[in-house]
Design a protein around this motif. Structure first.
Motif, mmCIF file in Angstrom:
data_model
loop_
_atom_site.group_PDB
_atom_site.id
_atom_site.type_symbol
_atom_site.label_atom_id
_atom_site.label_comp_id
_atom_site.label_asym_id
_atom_site.label_seq_id
_atom_site.Cartn_x
_atom_site.Cartn_y
_atom_site.Cartn_z
ATOM 1 N N PRO A 80 47.356 39.896 29.809
ATOM 2 C CA PRO A 80 46.745 38.798 29.051
ATOM 3 C C PRO A 80 46.211 37.707 29.973
ATOM 4 C CG PRO A 80 48.904 39.381 28.173
ATOM 5 C CD PRO A 80 48.766 40.095 29.474
ATOM 6 N N LEU A 81 45.245 36.970 29.467
ATOM 7 C CA LEU A 81 44.724 35.834 30.231
ATOM 8 C C LEU A 81 45.832 34.816 30.456
ATOM 9 C CD1 LEU A 81 41.206 35.019 28.704
ATOM 10 C CD2 LEU A 81 41.686 35.660 31.065
ATOM 11 N N THR A 82 45.973 34.380 31.691
ATOM 12 C CA THR A 82 46.999 33.402 32.015
ATOM 13 C C THR A 82 46.578 32.635 33.250
ATOM 14 O OG1 THR A 82 49.362 33.091 32.429
ATOM 15 C CG2 THR A 82 48.308 34.962 33.512
ATOM 16 N N GLN A 83 47.280 31.568 33.557
ATOM 17 C CA GLN A 83 46.996 30.802 34.777
ATOM 18 C C GLN A 83 47.751 31.434 35.944
ATOM 19 O OE1 GLN A 83 47.891 26.626 34.508
ATOM 20 N NE2 GLN A 83 47.161 26.169 36.575
ATOM 21 N N THR A 84 47.083 31.494 37.094
ATOM 22 C CA THR A 84 47.710 32.011 38.302
ATOM 23 C C THR A 84 47.470 31.024 39.439
ATOM 24 O OG1 THR A 84 45.753 33.200 39.092
ATOM 25 C CG2 THR A 84 47.175 34.361 37.527
ATOM 26 N N PHE A 85 48.055 31.315 40.591
ATOM 27 C CA PHE A 85 47.854 30.391 41.713
ATOM 28 C C PHE A 85 46.446 30.479 42.292
ATOM 29 C CE2 PHE A 85 49.339 34.254 43.817
ATOM 30 C CZ PHE A 85 48.485 34.357 44.897
ATOM 31 N N THR A 108 42.426 29.519 37.340
ATOM 32 C CA THR A 108 42.901 28.773 36.174
ATOM 33 C C THR A 108 43.084 29.693 34.975
ATOM 34 O OG1 THR A 108 40.633 28.187 35.572
ATOM 35 C CG2 THR A 108 41.811 26.643 36.973
ATOM 36 N N LYS A 109 42.326 30.808 34.960
ATOM 37 C CA LYS A 109 42.514 31.858 33.969
ATOM 38 C C LYS A 109 42.267 33.197 34.639
ATOM 39 C CE LYS A 109 43.373 29.954 29.855
ATOM 40 N NZ LYS A 109 44.540 30.294 29.020
ATOM 41 N N PHE A 110 43.159 34.155 34.378
ATOM 42 C CA PHE A 110 42.996 35.493 34.942
ATOM 43 C C PHE A 110 43.619 36.502 33.998
ATOM 44 C CE2 PHE A 110 44.601 39.170 37.230
ATOM 45 C CZ PHE A 110 43.491 39.567 37.957
ATOM 46 N N GLY A 111 42.889 37.590 33.743
ATOM 47 C CA GLY A 111 43.428 38.646 32.906
ATOM 48 C C GLY A 111 42.748 39.967 33.205
ATOM 49 N N MET A 112 43.401 41.050 32.829
ATOM 50 C CA MET A 112 42.848 42.384 33.061
ATOM 51 C C MET A 112 42.752 43.119 31.734
ATOM 52 S SD MET A 112 44.496 43.624 36.697
ATOM 53 C CE MET A 112 46.203 43.640 36.146
ATOM 54 N N VAL A 113 41.609 43.815 31.574
ATOM 55 C CA VAL A 113 41.331 44.475 30.313
ATOM 56 C C VAL A 113 40.547 45.757 30.579
ATOM 57 C CG1 VAL A 113 39.211 43.128 30.004
ATOM 58 C CG2 VAL A 113 40.323 44.130 28.010
ATOM 59 N N GLY A 130 40.110 29.300 40.710
ATOM 60 C CA GLY A 130 40.660 27.983 40.998
ATOM 61 C C GLY A 130 40.331 27.597 42.422
ATOM 62 N N ASP A 131 41.097 26.622 42.951
ATOM 63 C CA ASP A 131 40.827 26.194 44.325
ATOM 64 C C ASP A 131 41.455 27.150 45.336
ATOM 65 O OD1 ASP A 131 43.535 25.630 44.188
ATOM 66 O OD2 ASP A 131 43.269 23.465 44.154
ATOM 67 N N GLN A 132 42.264 28.097 44.845
ATOM 68 C CA GLN A 132 42.854 29.141 45.673
ATOM 69 C C GLN A 132 43.702 28.582 46.805
ATOM 70 O OE1 GLN A 132 39.874 31.904 46.952
ATOM 71 N NE2 GLN A 132 39.175 32.363 44.903
ATOM 72 N N GLN A 133 44.307 27.434 46.575
ATOM 73 C CA GLN A 133 45.163 26.840 47.604
ATOM 74 C C GLN A 133 46.608 26.943 47.172
ATOM 75 O OE1 GLN A 133 43.861 22.861 48.284
ATOM 76 N NE2 GLN A 133 42.018 23.465 49.386
#
Length: 282
Positions: A248-253, A256-261, A275-278
């Motif tokens: 599911p779409l969720t926030q990761t480091f 801000t949103k990431f999901g697989m489908v 995101g800023d990937q920091q």
């Protein structure tokens, strides 16, 4: 290498006229059509150049312009010809590249075979070959090619409607300029897609129905980055409809949103808003 020697006009920065440019353009086109021209460029005057003089470990930098115009070059081509005589014949056809009298010099490139006496073990030749392969690889273009097993047109329409895909070209098997060998295609495949080129965002992809083999999209996913969370949710929803949510779409480091489908055609996607990937540490 075919070298255009500099002249007073080229060193003064005087640009060719429209007629000169058009005439040289026609000559270059003739070179390209004949398979002779590999590259070519004009050089700005030496007043915009820099010279580096080597003396032992010293490096002496000198700004242009440089004296002795006849020793300078204003442009060049790289041609692939059978011999020097062929190059001379092509230069005879060349329009005068300068306003005044001018000179073009023809110089052959060294081949690694010319250095055989200095490379008896062949190690330098092998290194040169590896370097040439590396340079060629830097210009290579890697593009995904998707085989939909008979559902290509349906998939392209789906991506057009939901991802804003643009169909650049499409050819059916029945339109192939060369007939396929017998028994290559299943019955009813004449109107199936032989090849298609389409764009999603800034990426160009290829697609086909293949030759009847089932679609298999294993071991990879297409990563789709979108600008906003609303875009991510919309795209994720349309891809997962009649498909499958793998994460599911969720926030990761890193986003801000990431999901697989997996979409209805079996193609796996990663949808994200970067995101800023920091990483933060405590």
């Amino acid at each position: 290498m075919v070298i255009v020697k500099a002249s007073p006009s080229s060193e003064s920065g005087k640009l060719p006229s429209e007629d000169q440019l058009a005439e040289m353009g026609r000559f270059n086109e003739e070179l390209v059509k004949a398979g002779v021209m590999r590259s070519g460029d004009g050089l700005k005057p030496s007043s915009e150049g820099i010279r580096v003089h080597f003396s032992g470990s010293d490096r002496i930098i000198t700004d242009g312009p440089f004296a002795e115009t006849k020793e300078l070059i204003a442009g060049y081509w790289v041609w692939e010809v059978e011999n020097m005589q062929e190059a001379v014949e092509w230069v005879r056809k060349c329009p005068n590249p300068m306003i005044e009298d001018s000179d073009i010099e023809i110089r052959p490139f060294y081949e690694m075979s010319d250095f055989a006496e200095s490379d008896s073990a062949g190690e330098i030749a092998a290194q040169e070959s590896r370097l040439r392969s590396s340079v060629a690889a830097q210009d290579a273009l890697l593009q995904p090619y998707l085989f939909f097993g008979g559902r290509c047109e349906e998939a392209l329409e789906f991506y057009q409607s939901n991802l804003g895909a643009e169909i650049v070209m499409q050819m059916r098997w029945q339109d192939s300029p060369e007939p396929m060998p017998e028994e290559t295609l299943p019955d009813g495949y004449a109107k199936k897609v032989m090849h298609a080129t389409f764009r999603v965002g800034q990426q160009t992809l290829f697609a086909s129905d293949g030759c009847g083999e089932p679609a298999q999209f294993n071991g990879f996913r297409l990563s789709l980055s979108v600008p906003t969370e609303e875009d991510a949710e919309r795209v994720f929803d349309v891809l997962s409809k009649d498909g499958e949510v793998d994460m599911p779409l969720t926030q990761t480091f890193w986003a801000t949103k990431f999901g697989m489908v997996t979409d209805p055609f079996g193609v796996g996607w990663m949808v994200m808003v970067p995101g800023d990937q920091q990483l933060t540490t405590q």
